[in-house]
Write a protein that holds these residues in place. Structure first.
Motif, PDB file in Angstrom:
ATOM      1  N   LEU A   4       0.749  -1.366  -0.265  1.00  0.00           N
ATOM      2  CA  LEU A   4       0.019  -0.031   0.098  1.00  0.00           C
ATOM      3  C   LEU A   4       0.916   1.282   0.046  1.00  0.00           C
ATOM      4  CD1 LEU A   4      -3.046  -0.557   2.268  1.00  0.00           C
ATOM      5  CD2 LEU A   4      -2.924  -0.583   0.053  1.00  0.00           C
ATOM      6  N   ASN A   5       0.498   2.083  -0.830  1.00  0.00           N
ATOM      7  CA  ASN A   5       1.394   3.446  -0.845  1.00  0.00           C
ATOM      8  C   ASN A   5       0.063   4.612  -1.029  1.00  0.00           C
ATOM      9  OD1 ASN A   5       2.231   5.495  -2.427  1.00  0.00           O
ATOM     10  ND2 ASN A   5       2.583   4.255  -4.290  1.00  0.00           N
ATOM     11  N   GLN A   6       0.521   5.648  -0.346  1.00  0.00           N
ATOM     12  CA  GLN A   6      -0.546   6.927  -0.226  1.00  0.00           C
ATOM     13  C   GLN A   6       0.238   7.920  -1.034  1.00  0.00           C
ATOM     14  OE1 GLN A   6      -3.639   6.435   2.250  1.00  0.00           O
ATOM     15  NE2 GLN A   6      -3.386   5.000   0.666  1.00  0.00           N
ATOM     16  N   ASP A   7       1.264   7.846  -1.810  1.00  0.00           N
ATOM     17  CA  ASP A   7       2.212   9.075  -2.556  1.00  0.00           C
ATOM     18  C   ASP A   7       1.587   9.038  -3.680  1.00  0.00           C
ATOM     19  OD1 ASP A   7       4.121  11.060  -2.851  1.00  0.00           O
ATOM     20  OD2 ASP A   7       5.708   9.432  -3.029  1.00  0.00           O
ATOM     21  N   LEU A   8       1.098  10.442  -3.992  1.00  0.00           N
ATOM     22  CA  LEU A   8       0.974  10.901  -5.192  1.00  0.00           C
ATOM     23  C   LEU A   8       1.976  11.861  -5.902  1.00  0.00           C
ATOM     24  CD1 LEU A   8      -3.099  11.425  -5.122  1.00  0.00           C
ATOM     25  CD2 LEU A   8      -1.797   9.174  -5.822  1.00  0.00           C
ATOM     26  N   THR A   9       3.056  11.831  -5.381  1.00  0.00           N
ATOM     27  CA  THR A   9       4.037  12.684  -5.885  1.00  0.00           C
ATOM     28  C   THR A   9       4.320  12.447  -7.476  1.00  0.00           C
ATOM     29  OG1 THR A   9       5.125  12.602  -3.851  1.00  0.00           O
ATOM     30  CG2 THR A   9       6.616  13.422  -5.766  1.00  0.00           C
ATOM     31  N   GLY A  10       4.216  13.570  -8.221  1.00  0.00           N
ATOM     32  CA  GLY A  10       4.392  13.397  -9.723  1.00  0.00           C
ATOM     33  C   GLY A  10       3.004  13.422 -10.410  1.00  0.00           C
ATOM     34  N   LEU A 241      -8.020   8.500  -2.433  1.00  0.00           N
ATOM     35  CA  LEU A 241      -6.950   8.545  -2.300  1.00  0.00           C
ATOM     36  C   LEU A 241      -6.137   7.079  -2.480  1.00  0.00           C
ATOM     37  CD1 LEU A 241      -4.063   9.669  -1.820  1.00  0.00           C
ATOM     38  CD2 LEU A 241      -4.348   9.562   0.531  1.00  0.00           C
ATOM     39  N   PHE A 242      -6.897   6.222  -1.897  1.00  0.00           N
ATOM     40  CA  PHE A 242      -6.345   4.915  -1.710  1.00  0.00           C
ATOM     41  C   PHE A 242      -6.429   4.204  -3.084  1.00  0.00           C
ATOM     42  CE2 PHE A 242      -8.417   0.247  -1.957  1.00  0.00           C
ATOM     43  CZ  PHE A 242      -7.419  -0.220  -1.228  1.00  0.00           C
TER      44      PHE A 242
END
Ligand code: NAD
Length: 265
Positions: A4-10, A241-242
């Motif tokens: 699981l990852n909650q990073d939307l960088t880029g 977000l998920f």
């Protein structure tokens, strides 16, 4: 095993109806997670205020004046976002209104207004976003804000229930068509959320039905939940977000109900 990852960088996201309520919380949550966000709304001044708040918190955002029922406004807004931030990876088609009337009294213009904002708006924003999402090999995510009323009927809400059911069809077809381009689609289906859209219904319904506002909340809005709780904008934003951050396409074509137990599918 999927991590699981909650990073939307880029990533670049477009959220419609982002000046208020659910859309605003999704826009702010995406920005906090690192995305550059197009804050699109028919109310430009309110969208600009959201952008100021996002920027004050260190995020990146652009206010876009967009009536989602206008093809030219949608195309211009999506182009402006792409010109500014270099692409579009996430679309949240969320803008919406409510009109409550029984079918035999509902005007044709109100019927058409509801379909043009909820369904035409979803189609137009999807089509515009796909022009960019299909032209690269990056993952694209399209999320529609449906409702518990995507799955079940409600008295006096025929145009809303019809439009929200329609989003399921659009989402499912997009899941099939988009797969070869790495584009996935979802419908988030909230129960009642205490946003301006719902807050104004409470006194209106109390007046019309001759009952207290507390009875409107407990006996109408929350009657089908397991714990008499409103769905929160935060819960919907975390779900959005998920889905946007999820690394695989396993949820594509699905509607996800977030409603404190109202409508268990
Ligand atoms: P809200 O009124 O707080 O926000 C809706 C936003 O959409 C407003 O900023 C408004 O200016 C904008 N908007 C309206 N017409 C537009 C148009 N033509 N073009 C662009 N923007 C437009 O309402 P909300 O509760 O946050 O609703 C957001 C979405 O969530 C809607 O699609 C609604 O149907 C859905 N929804 C809401 C609830 C709820 O209980 N509040 C429950 C399920 C689904």
């Amino acid at each position: 095993m999927t991590q699981l990852n909650q990073d939307l960088t880029g990533k670049v996201a477009l959220v419609t109806g982002a000046a208020s309520g659910i859309g605003r919380d999704i826009a702010e949550t995406y920005a906090k997670a690192g995305a550059a966000v197009g804050v699109a709304d028919i109310n430009l001044e309110a969208a600009q205020n959201v952008v100021k708040d996002i920027e004050a918190a260190g995020g990146k955002a652009l206010a876009l004046a967009m009536d989602v029922s206008s093809e030219s406004a949608v195309n211009d807004g999506v182009k402006a976002l792409v010109d500014h931030f270099g692409g579009i990876d996430i679309l949240v088609s969320n803008a919406g209104i409510q009109i409550i009337d029984p079918i035999h009294k509902l005007s044709f213009s109100d019927w058409k207004k509801m379909q043009s904002i909820h369904l035409d708006g979803a189609f137009l924003t999807t089509k515009a976003a796909l022009q960019y999402m299909y032209s690269n090999d990056k993952v694209g995510t399209v999320i529609y804000t449906g409702s518990v009323h995507s799955h079940e009927a409600s008295l006096f809400k025929a145009p809303y229930v019809t439009a929200k059911h329609g989003l399921l069809g659009l989402c499912r077809v997009l899941a099939k068509e988009g797969a070869q381009y790495n584009v996935r689609s979802h419908v988030i289906c909230p129960g009642f959320v205490k946003t301006p859209l719902v807050e104004k219904q409470i006194p209106e319904q109390a007046r019309e039905k001759g009952i207290s506002e507390e009875e409107v909340v407990n006996d109408i809005m929350l009657v089908n939940t397991v714990d008499k709780e409103f769905t929160s904008t935060e819960d919907i934003a975390q779900l959005a977000l998920f889905l946007a951050a999820f690394p695989t396409n396993v949820f594509t074509g699905q509607s996800i109900v977030a409603s404190h137990g109202w409508f268990m599918n």
